[in-house]
Design a protein around this motif. Structure first.
Motif, PDB file in Angstrom:
ATOM      1  N   GLY A 176      -6.156   2.175  -8.369  1.00  0.00           N
ATOM      2  CA  GLY A 176      -6.756   3.221  -9.161  1.00  0.00           C
ATOM      3  C   GLY A 176      -7.802   4.073  -8.484  1.00  0.00           C
ATOM      4  N   ARG A 177      -8.000   3.916  -7.173  1.00  0.00           N
ATOM      5  CA  ARG A 177      -8.982   4.762  -6.492  1.00  0.00           C
ATOM      6  C   ARG A 177      -8.508   5.078  -5.080  1.00  0.00           C
ATOM      7  N   GLN A 178      -9.043   6.172  -4.559  1.00  0.00           N
ATOM      8  CA  GLN A 178      -8.706   6.631  -3.222  1.00  0.00           C
ATOM      9  C   GLN A 178      -9.498   5.828  -2.185  1.00  0.00           C
ATOM     10  N   LEU A 179      -8.807   5.312  -1.186  1.00  0.00           N
ATOM     11  CA  LEU A 179      -9.498   4.543  -0.147  1.00  0.00           C
ATOM     12  C   LEU A 179     -10.076   5.467   0.908  1.00  0.00           C
ATOM     13  N   ASN A 180     -11.289   5.151   1.324  1.00  0.00           N
ATOM     14  CA  ASN A 180     -12.018   5.903   2.348  1.00  0.00           C
ATOM     15  C   ASN A 180     -12.332   4.934   3.490  1.00  0.00           C
ATOM     16  N   PHE A 181     -11.744   5.185   4.662  1.00  0.00           N
ATOM     17  CA  PHE A 181     -11.878   4.238   5.757  1.00  0.00           C
ATOM     18  C   PHE A 181     -13.238   4.275   6.454  1.00  0.00           C
ATOM     19  N   ALA A 182     -14.148   5.100   5.964  1.00  0.00           N
ATOM     20  CA  ALA A 182     -15.530   4.986   6.418  1.00  0.00           C
ATOM     21  C   ALA A 182     -16.148   3.713   5.849  1.00  0.00           C
ATOM     22  N   VAL A 183     -15.500   3.142   4.824  1.00  0.00           N
ATOM     23  CA  VAL A 183     -15.949   1.914   4.173  1.00  0.00           C
ATOM     24  C   VAL A 183     -15.102   0.751   4.701  1.00  0.00           C
ATOM     25  N   ALA A 184     -15.741  -0.224   5.326  1.00  0.00           N
ATOM     26  CA  ALA A 184     -15.018  -1.336   5.943  1.00  0.00           C
ATOM     27  C   ALA A 184     -14.146  -2.078   4.948  1.00  0.00           C
ATOM     28  N   ALA A 185     -14.641  -2.293   3.748  1.00  0.00           N
ATOM     29  CA  ALA A 185     -13.872  -3.028   2.738  1.00  0.00           C
ATOM     30  C   ALA A 185     -12.589  -2.296   2.384  1.00  0.00           C
ATOM     31  N   ASP A 186     -12.611  -0.956   2.414  1.00  0.00           N
ATOM     32  CA  ASP A 186     -11.401  -0.188   2.126  1.00  0.00           C
ATOM     33  C   ASP A 186     -10.385  -0.334   3.251  1.00  0.00           C
ATOM     34  N   ARG A 187     -10.866  -0.426   4.454  1.00  0.00           N
ATOM     35  CA  ARG A 187      -9.963  -0.623   5.582  1.00  0.00           C
ATOM     36  C   ARG A 187      -9.263  -1.977   5.472  1.00  0.00           C
ATOM     37  N   VAL A 188     -10.004  -3.007   5.106  1.00  0.00           N
ATOM     38  CA  VAL A 188      -9.420  -4.337   4.919  1.00  0.00           C
ATOM     39  C   VAL A 188      -8.435  -4.322   3.755  1.00  0.00           C
ATOM     40  N   ALA A 189      -8.785  -3.638   2.681  1.00  0.00           N
ATOM     41  CA  ALA A 189      -7.911  -3.579   1.504  1.00  0.00           C
ATOM     42  C   ALA A 189      -6.570  -2.940   1.845  1.00  0.00           C
ATOM     43  N   ALA A 190      -6.597  -1.880   2.671  1.00  0.00           N
ATOM     44  CA  ALA A 190      -5.352  -1.235   3.073  1.00  0.00           C
ATOM     45  C   ALA A 190      -4.496  -2.180   3.900  1.00  0.00           C
ATOM     46  N   CYS A 191      -5.123  -2.911   4.817  1.00  0.00           N
ATOM     47  CA  CYS A 191      -4.388  -3.887   5.627  1.00  0.00           C
ATOM     48  C   CYS A 191      -3.768  -4.958   4.746  1.00  0.00           C
ATOM     49  N   GLN A 192      -4.540  -5.435   3.763  1.00  0.00           N
ATOM     50  CA  GLN A 192      -4.021  -6.458   2.861  1.00  0.00           C
ATOM     51  C   GLN A 192      -2.837  -5.925   2.060  1.00  0.00           C
ATOM     52  N   TRP A 193      -2.918  -4.674   1.628  1.00  0.00           N
ATOM     53  CA  TRP A 193      -1.787  -4.058   0.909  1.00  0.00           C
ATOM     54  C   TRP A 193      -0.550  -4.017   1.792  1.00  0.00           C
ATOM     55  N   PHE A 194      -0.723  -3.613   3.040  1.00  0.00           N
ATOM     56  CA  PHE A 194       0.409  -3.519   3.958  1.00  0.00           C
ATOM     57  C   PHE A 194       1.028  -4.893   4.189  1.00  0.00           C
ATOM     58  N   ILE A 195       0.212  -5.899   4.431  1.00  0.00           N
ATOM     59  CA  ILE A 195       0.703  -7.260   4.681  1.00  0.00           C
ATOM     60  C   ILE A 195       1.494  -7.772   3.483  1.00  0.00           C
ATOM     61  N   LEU A 229     -11.741  -7.030  12.009  1.00  0.00           N
ATOM     62  CA  LEU A 229     -10.655  -7.877  12.501  1.00  0.00           C
ATOM     63  C   LEU A 229     -10.745  -9.333  12.033  1.00  0.00           C
ATOM     64  N   PRO A 230     -11.905  -9.991  12.072  1.00  0.00           N
ATOM     65  CA  PRO A 230     -11.950 -11.376  11.579  1.00  0.00           C
ATOM     66  C   PRO A 230     -11.533 -11.502  10.117  1.00  0.00           C
ATOM     67  N   THR A 231     -11.895 -10.516   9.300  1.00  0.00           N
ATOM     68  CA  THR A 231     -11.518 -10.555   7.884  1.00  0.00           C
ATOM     69  C   THR A 231     -10.037 -10.297   7.705  1.00  0.00           C
ATOM     70  N   VAL A 232      -9.496  -9.331   8.458  1.00  0.00           N
ATOM     71  CA  VAL A 232      -8.060  -9.082   8.413  1.00  0.00           C
ATOM     72  C   VAL A 232      -7.299 -10.330   8.849  1.00  0.00           C
ATOM     73  N   SER A 233      -7.785 -10.977   9.891  1.00  0.00           N
ATOM     74  CA  SER A 233      -7.173 -12.217  10.361  1.00  0.00           C
ATOM     75  C   SER A 233      -7.161 -13.274   9.265  1.00  0.00           C
ATOM     76  N   ALA A 234      -8.262 -13.400   8.541  1.00  0.00           N
ATOM     77  CA  ALA A 234      -8.344 -14.380   7.457  1.00  0.00           C
ATOM     78  C   ALA A 234      -7.316 -14.089   6.374  1.00  0.00           C
ATOM     79  N   LYS A 235      -7.107 -12.796   6.080  1.00  0.00           N
ATOM     80  CA  LYS A 235      -6.110 -12.425   5.081  1.00  0.00           C
ATOM     81  C   LYS A 235      -4.708 -12.829   5.542  1.00  0.00           C
ATOM     82  N   ILE A 236      -4.431 -12.629   6.808  1.00  0.00           N
ATOM     83  CA  ILE A 236      -3.135 -13.021   7.368  1.00  0.00           C
ATOM     84  C   ILE A 236      -2.967 -14.535   7.325  1.00  0.00           C
TER      85      ILE A 236
END
Length: 375
Positions: A176-195, A229-236
């Motif tokens: 329901g919201r537009q992701l802005n990659f200036a925000v680290a949490a949004d970058r992780v959220a996009a990666c989690q969506w892709f995975i 990267l460590p957070t993305v790794s944890a999601k994987i």
């Protein structure tokens, strides 16, 4: 990849011993070299873990400029039929892409617009297209199985995870919201969506002859993503998958790959791509990989078909990997220019067929050893 621009596991870690490499698990298991027991008899190699990939072929897939990767194109990567019979070749396939050839890039630094959600989804859809890429690979293995030829281990697949480029302010909508990659949490959220989207598509495809091992971080340095990267790794890892990386030689953060959450990092030597590059680039990259417990990447492309200089570079890799013990002890990834191995398999020139056979012999031997050690 950035190879041509920059050419001038802890699941499987690499432990340096003397002048050779020794492959090991996180707990220092899975060594290939034998060691004497107290009775003076050689100790057999440790059993390899189920996620082990011995030979990982980089399959450039997605962009409109790539090979269609039908079963015909993939055949020489899967097996060969020498005079002695039938032999399996690559046991892993990384479906990799850094740009779509339509104006968007999946990692920063390729002179394109940052890819958004629509382009990320497009890449996945290209990977799961009927009759091509992943489904073509599974279809070929299904056909071989019907002929009584089934590998002891399922072939393993790794998928590209795009880099969420920090400058992207309107990647797309999520929850329901537009992701802005200036925000680290949004970058992780996009990666989690892709995975999660990739895994859903994988499960729906019913790929009975393949295993999805994990995801590859397509950016070849970690300068723009060290904080996520460590957070993305944890999601994987939460999804029981693994995280792969192949940094170029001299890349920021390469020596710190384990702390970034990667399960395996393959070092690119970047020696092949320029005929004037010094031999020390190759040997230096091998030494760096040894120092930092990394695997290695074999590199070549179709220029070796007609150019003796590139044939020598190709041979240099094989020889130096042999000297370092890499062929005996390390996982190896193979950059072949997006179809170079396929093109080599079609040649009749004795020099080229000899070069093809030499590396195929090595891979086939490694596959037989990995089969034994995986039982």
């Amino acid at each position: 990849m950035l190879k041509q621009i920059l050419s001038s596991f802890v699941a499987i870690g690499m432990l340096a011993t003397g002048s050779t490499f020794t492959s090991c698990q996180k707990s220092m298991q899975a060594t290939t070299a034998t060691a004497p027991t107290e009775m003076g008899k050689p100790k057999p190699p440790e059993k390899l873990p189920p996620y082990y990939i011995s030979d990982l072929a980089l399959i450039y897939q997605g962009g409109t400029h790539r090979l269609p990767w039908t079963s015909t194109h993939l055949k020489p990567y899967v097996f060969r039929t020498p005079t002695t019979g039938f032999e399996w070749l690559f046991d892993g396939f990384l479906f990799i892409e850094f740009k779509d050839n339509l104006g968007y890039e999946y990692a920063e630094g390729y002179g394109q617009q940052p890819a958004g959600k629509a382009q990320w989804l497009w890449l996945l859809q290209r990977n799961f297209e009927d009759g091509k890429a992943i489904k073509a690979l599974n279809g070929m293995l299904d056909s071989l199985s019907a002929q009584g030829k089934t590998p002891e281990r399922k072939r393993k697949v790794v998928l590209t995870l795009p880099e969420p480029i920090r400058s992207t302010a309107n990647w797309g909508e999520l929850n329901g919201r537009q992701l802005n990659f200036a925000v680290a949490a949004d970058r992780v959220a996009a990666c989690q969506w892709f995975i999660d989207t990739a895994m859903t598509m994988w499960n729906a495809a019913n790929l009975q002859h393949l295993e999805l091992m994990g995801f590859y971080w397509v950016a070849e340095h970690n300068t723009g993503a060290a904080e996520i990267l460590p957070t993305v790794s944890a999601k994987i890892h939460e999804r029981n998958k693994r995280f792969y990386w192949i940094p170029y030689y001299g890349a920021d953060g390469a020596g710190n790959w384990q702390n970034m959450g990667f399960d395996i990092a393959y070092q690119q030597p970047n020696y092949f791509f320029d005929l004037n590059s010094p031999y020390s680039i190759l040997t230096g990259a091998i030494s760096f990989a040894k120092q930092h417990n990394m695997a290695l990447e074999m590199e070549f492309d179709n220029r070796l078909i007609t150019d003796a200089g590139y044939q020598k570079k190709y041979t240099d890799y094989i020889n130096e990997f042999e000297k370092a013990g890499a062929w005996r002890n390390l996982p190896v990834a193979y950059y072949e220019g997006g179809g170079g191995w396929y093109e080599m398999s079609l040649q009749t020139d004795p020099t080229v067929t000899g070069l093809f056979k030499r590396l195929a012999d090595i891979i086939s031997t490694r596959q037989k050893d990995t089969d034994v050690r995986s039982r």
